[in-house]
Design an enzyme around this catalytic site. Sequence first.
Site, PDB file in Angstrom:
ATOM      1  N   LYS A   1       0.643  -1.605  -0.233  1.00 48.82           N
ATOM      2  CA  LYS A   1      -0.189   0.060  -0.021  1.00 48.82           C
ATOM      3  C   LYS A   1       0.935   1.148  -0.044  1.00 48.82           C
ATOM      4  O   LYS A   1       1.505   1.271   0.440  1.00 48.82           O
ATOM      5  CB  LYS A   1      -1.000   0.031   1.171  1.00 48.82           C
ATOM      6  CG  LYS A   1      -1.829   1.400   1.357  1.00 48.82           C
ATOM      7  CD  LYS A   1      -3.271   0.527   2.588  1.00 48.82           C
ATOM      8  CE  LYS A   1      -3.948   2.171   2.615  1.00 48.82           C
ATOM      9  NZ  LYS A   1      -4.384   2.003   3.545  1.00 48.82           N
TER      10      LYS A   1
ATOM     11  N   SER B   1      -9.504   1.216   2.102  1.00 50.70           N
ATOM     12  CA  SER B   1      -9.046   2.160   1.801  1.00 50.70           C
ATOM     13  C   SER B   1      -7.953   1.240   0.952  1.00 50.70           C
ATOM     14  O   SER B   1      -7.433   2.126  -0.029  1.00 50.70           O
ATOM     15  CB  SER B   1      -8.299   3.319   2.689  1.00 50.70           C
ATOM     16  OG  SER B   1      -7.556   3.270   2.972  1.00 50.70           O
TER      17      SER B   1
ATOM     18  N   SER C   1      -9.942  -1.017   6.978  1.00 49.73           N
ATOM     19  CA  SER C   1      -9.326  -1.008   5.369  1.00 49.73           C
ATOM     20  C   SER C   1      -8.909  -2.103   4.684  1.00 49.73           C
ATOM     21  O   SER C   1      -8.368  -2.089   3.765  1.00 49.73           O
ATOM     22  CB  SER C   1      -8.173   0.081   5.518  1.00 49.73           C
ATOM     23  OG  SER C   1      -9.203   1.579   5.369  1.00 49.73           O
TER      24      SER C   1
HETATM   25  N1  GLN Z   1     -13.224   3.337   6.530  1.00 48.15           N
HETATM   26  C1  GLN Z   1     -12.808   3.910   7.356  1.00 48.15           C
HETATM   27  C2  GLN Z   1     -12.252   5.428   7.409  1.00 48.15           C
HETATM   28  O1  GLN Z   1     -12.523   6.135   6.403  1.00 48.15           O
HETATM   29  C3  GLN Z   1     -12.362   3.316   7.557  1.00 48.15           C
HETATM   30  C4  GLN Z   1     -10.682   3.287   6.913  1.00 48.15           C
HETATM   31  C5  GLN Z   1      -8.777   2.566   7.197  1.00 48.15           C
HETATM   32  O2  GLN Z   1      -9.378   1.748   7.776  1.00 48.15           O
HETATM   33  N2  GLN Z   1      -8.457   3.627   6.730  1.00 48.15           N
HETATM   34  O3  GLN Z   1     -11.768   6.048   8.431  1.00 48.15           O
END
Ligand code: GLN
Length: 426
Positions: A30, A105, A129
């Site tokens: 990532k 994400s 994410s």
């Molecule tokens: N969807 C969640 C957020 O927008 C989780 C994102 C993540 O785990 N980085 O914060």
Amino acid sequence: MSENIFITEAEITGDADADGPLAGRTVAVKDNISTEGVRTTCGSRMLEDYVPPYDATVVSRLKDAGATIVGKTNMDEFGMGTTTETSYFGAMENPAAPGRVPGGSSGGSAAAVAAGDADLALGSDTGGSVRCPAAFCGVVGIKPTYGLVSRYGLVAYANSLEQIGPFGQTVEETAELLDVIAGPDDRDATTREPPEDSNSSYADAADGDVDGLSIGVPTELLEGADEGVVETFWDALADLEDQGAEYHEVSLPSVEHAVEAYYVIAMSEASSNLARFDGVRYGNSGGYEGNWNDAFGRAREEGFGDEVKRRILLGTYALSAGYHDKYYKKAQDARAWVKQDFDQALSDADVLASPTMPVPPFELGESLDDPMQMYLADANTVPVNLADLPAVSVPAGETDGLPVGLQLVGPAFGERQVVRAASALE
Ligand code: GLN
């Protein structure tokens, strides 16, 4: 569209001898995990040209294990999103569900594995994410116990919640990658040595033996979920039952407040963590000169996308003198309550099971104008980060041809338990 799986394609290898545990394996990473000499953008225009001078600890460990990193994957900007659509580098399609988002994400990492562009991948999980894109793309993802994996070199979004986690096609392979990255690091004081009995190989635990396993099903995590998702979930539980597991319903009353608490804490931490991107210390300056405040403001105006700005504003507000007790402190109280609820439920169950996501993958563009819809989709994943616990998302089947993931949550450092239970579904 699938070229958007990677923000930067690059071959990165260490000089490890050829018999490391990941020799001959390709890994996608990532783009918020630092790679020395290879740009690390966090999916943001702000860091479009940022090249880290050092490797994240997990990257050094990949190199030492003989892995070949094949590129840096697309992601929601700074990890803020559930669809990979907030990326400055553009949205991408789910390889397992045409026309749909890959989740987020860490959408690029899950998609890289689903599309066969990499054997394995690393993502980061602040509130789901890793698990969300694993569920949407039909692959396996693990969110480790807070403190099991070093965050050194992970660009922080909400540091009290997040962990780097692995993706793979199978539970065993995913656990093999966890074996490589897990363990204490002098450079991250929040890491710790897992208790003796829990830190032998995670991959070895993927033996599919669930005979006598006790599974708690939190009723709150099924409420409001899509019918087809719930049906697929119960079919998977019946499968585990056939293999000798037993399940009972449990209640986690606090999770009703988990999404609110998560977003207050995550945005508050983000507003502080992202203060360093001012074009002087980090980030594109945009070349503005003159008054420092003005240059700072313009660099941030230009460098950040809408979702990031929204969260910095809300987080700054929640931490401000007059409102700190009303929002931030309340959210911390809710976090403590969520932890207590999980501890109690796990006192008479080995693992807890739920659908990973309450819905199948969204259509591309569907959730963009409605941040609330996007935040609520995190209902089943964020409680686990608030409670610092380990969880896996494993493919459970399909609804209308769309992948459904099953989430298994274990006690702190109970990675072996969730790996074992998940492997029984393959
Ligand atoms: N969807 C969640 C957020 O927008 C989780 C994102 C993540 O785990 N980085 O914060």
